[in-house]
Structures are given as C-alpha cells and as structure tokens.
Design a protein around this motif. Sequence first.
Motif, mmCIF file in Angstrom:
data_model
loop_
_atom_site.group_PDB
_atom_site.id
_atom_site.type_symbol
_atom_site.label_atom_id
_atom_site.label_comp_id
_atom_site.label_asym_id
_atom_site.label_seq_id
_atom_site.Cartn_x
_atom_site.Cartn_y
_atom_site.Cartn_z
ATOM 1 N N GLN A 96 -8.295 -20.383 36.076
ATOM 2 C CA GLN A 96 -9.413 -19.869 37.287
ATOM 3 C C GLN A 96 -8.536 -19.311 38.306
ATOM 4 O O GLN A 96 -8.577 -18.188 38.696
ATOM 5 C CB GLN A 96 -10.144 -20.955 38.020
ATOM 6 N N GLN A 97 -7.401 -19.586 38.654
ATOM 7 C CA GLN A 97 -6.471 -19.281 39.470
ATOM 8 C C GLN A 97 -5.740 -17.791 39.003
ATOM 9 O O GLN A 97 -5.730 -16.753 39.763
ATOM 10 C CB GLN A 97 -5.235 -20.164 39.916
ATOM 11 N N ASN B 158 1.823 -22.156 38.211
ATOM 12 C CA ASN B 158 1.013 -21.410 39.187
ATOM 13 C C ASN B 158 0.122 -20.400 38.479
ATOM 14 O O ASN B 158 0.561 -20.069 37.166
ATOM 15 C CB ASN B 158 1.755 -21.117 40.314
ATOM 16 N N ALA B 159 -0.420 -19.417 39.178
ATOM 17 C CA ALA B 159 -1.139 -18.353 38.741
ATOM 18 C C ALA B 159 -0.142 -17.377 37.978
ATOM 19 O O ALA B 159 -0.254 -16.991 36.980
ATOM 20 C CB ALA B 159 -1.948 -17.630 39.567
ATOM 21 N N ALA C 170 -8.195 -25.244 36.259
ATOM 22 C CA ALA C 170 -7.997 -24.705 37.503
ATOM 23 C C ALA C 170 -7.046 -23.698 37.481
ATOM 24 O O ALA C 170 -7.331 -22.530 38.094
ATOM 25 C CB ALA C 170 -7.617 -25.862 38.290
#
Length: 302
Positions: free
Chosen positions: A222-223, A158-159, A219
């Motif tokens: 981007q996050q 995740n980010a 993606a």
Amino acid sequence: MTSSDLPGSAVLRPRLPSPVEEVVDSRFERHGVQLVLKRDDLIHPELIGNKWRKLAPNLSAAAGRTLVTFGGAYSNHLRATAAAGRLLGIRTVGVVRGEELAGRPLNPSLTRCTADGMRLHFVDRATYRRKSEAPALAAILRAADAEEAYVVPEGGSNAQAVRGCRALGAELHGRADVVAVACGTGGTLAGLAAGLTPGQRALGVPVLKGGFLTAEVRALQQQAFGGPRGTWSLDDRFHFGGYARVPDELDTFAADFEQRHGLPVERLYVAKLLYALVALAGEGAFPRGTTVAAVITGRPFP
C-alpha cells in the motif's frame, strides 16, 4: 534504482541482474519440479542480495545525510548498512535492540559494524518495540545525537525498498513459475511480487514466528504502490522456533545441500527457505512441470 544514482557509486559495482542457476536435485525431480537458484548473494561482496536492493534506493534518498537504522545483535541489515556507509563515505548509526549489550564485548556481527564505521546506540527492548511510534523514535534519535538523520526501518523495509525489490521479480520474467524467498520484515516479498508477471506467483517463507507478515506485506505494498500488487502467499511452518534458531535438523539439512550443490548456505534465512521448498515439493505443493526459483539472499557469516 541503479548504482549510478548513488553518490560515490563507482566503488559499488553491483552485479545486476544476478545470475540464475539450474540445479539437479532428485528431491525435486522425482516430483517433476525444476529448481533454479536466483543468486542475489552474488550482487555485491558486502551489500549482499536483498540488502543491496533495499538499501540502494534509501541511500539515494538519504542524499549524503547520516543514516540511522535498527536491528538486533546479529542483524544482516546492520552489517550491510555499515558496509555501505564505509564504501560511500556516509555516516551510519545502528540502533541495537538490548540495552544490556552495551556493557558486553561485541559479537562478531557488531564488531564488523563498528569496524566499518557504524556508531552503535543500544536501547532497552521496551523502547525498541515502540520505535515506529513518532514520540519514541524522536526520543531515540535525540539520545543517539542523530535528530537530522535519514531513518531506515528495521530490515530496511519501507516504500523505497519495496520499489527497489520490484526489479528482482522483473529479472525472473520467463524463468520460473514460483519465486520463493525467505522473509524477515516482508519488504523483499512485497516488491518481488509486484515485479512478477500475472502468470507467476511469489512465495514467502517467514523466518520469525508469529504469523504477522501478511498484514505487513499488504501495508508495504500500500505504501509503495497504493494497493496490492502481484500474487503472493506465505507459509509460516518453517521458522524452526524463530529468528536465529538453527536446530540440528536444519543445520544438517544445510550442510547436505552445500555438499550436493556447492552452495554456501546461510543458516538464518536461506536454509529455512530451501528446507521449506524440499518439504513442499514432497507434499506435492507444486504441479508437475513447475519451475521454482529460490532467491539466495545471503551467505554465511563470518
């Protein structure tokens, strides 16, 4: 992210930065290429490699809450999360793909998870595929009695994890022209590329078939960063049929690499990465004078 940011972190003691080792290998040298190994497998005996880099920021964000995450029956990520929970005194729940597994004896990987205190919750494969959808995730958390938990996605990507992996690239400034890593969910590659200098590039070797990771890495960047970062590419030719597929050819290659260099080669990720690099060197993919760093993200289990 450092270990001092985590509650109870004194027990973790990660070895950072991880060592960089030069190896002499004629399969690279004959093409004028230098191979070095980025030994992330030595960061921590239980939170190995990219698992440390991705879990550390998520453990900090969880702030002591129960941590729920996802994986298959042989998931390295589930084992690392369970170990972190034991070491830090944090409750963990592993959502395992395959409802049919609930009635069977646990394999060694899941046995290790439960020994480290992880509570396992098995879900059917159709539900598992929808786990990123809010209604399905809410239903899974209700069924697992973990509605207030901090959720980490499958593979830990995740980010927060991507930002944690940026340090991997920073540790390799001036050490390599190309930095290669095996990819499952793409989080390590996304962060690694962001941490490299403009003169360096990252190469991802997916261990799953399907060709879906390009969109996933974009993606994740981007996050994490609000847009693309670094120079990176993927080579989808070396998955050997998909995750956990280790045909004889790959196993023989890994055993030979172990004998040549004294490195225990993990088969599901690292062997595919090293095989890809030997093949690419033979194809002339790296100009003479190139230094290639292979990120060693794990060790054989058990």
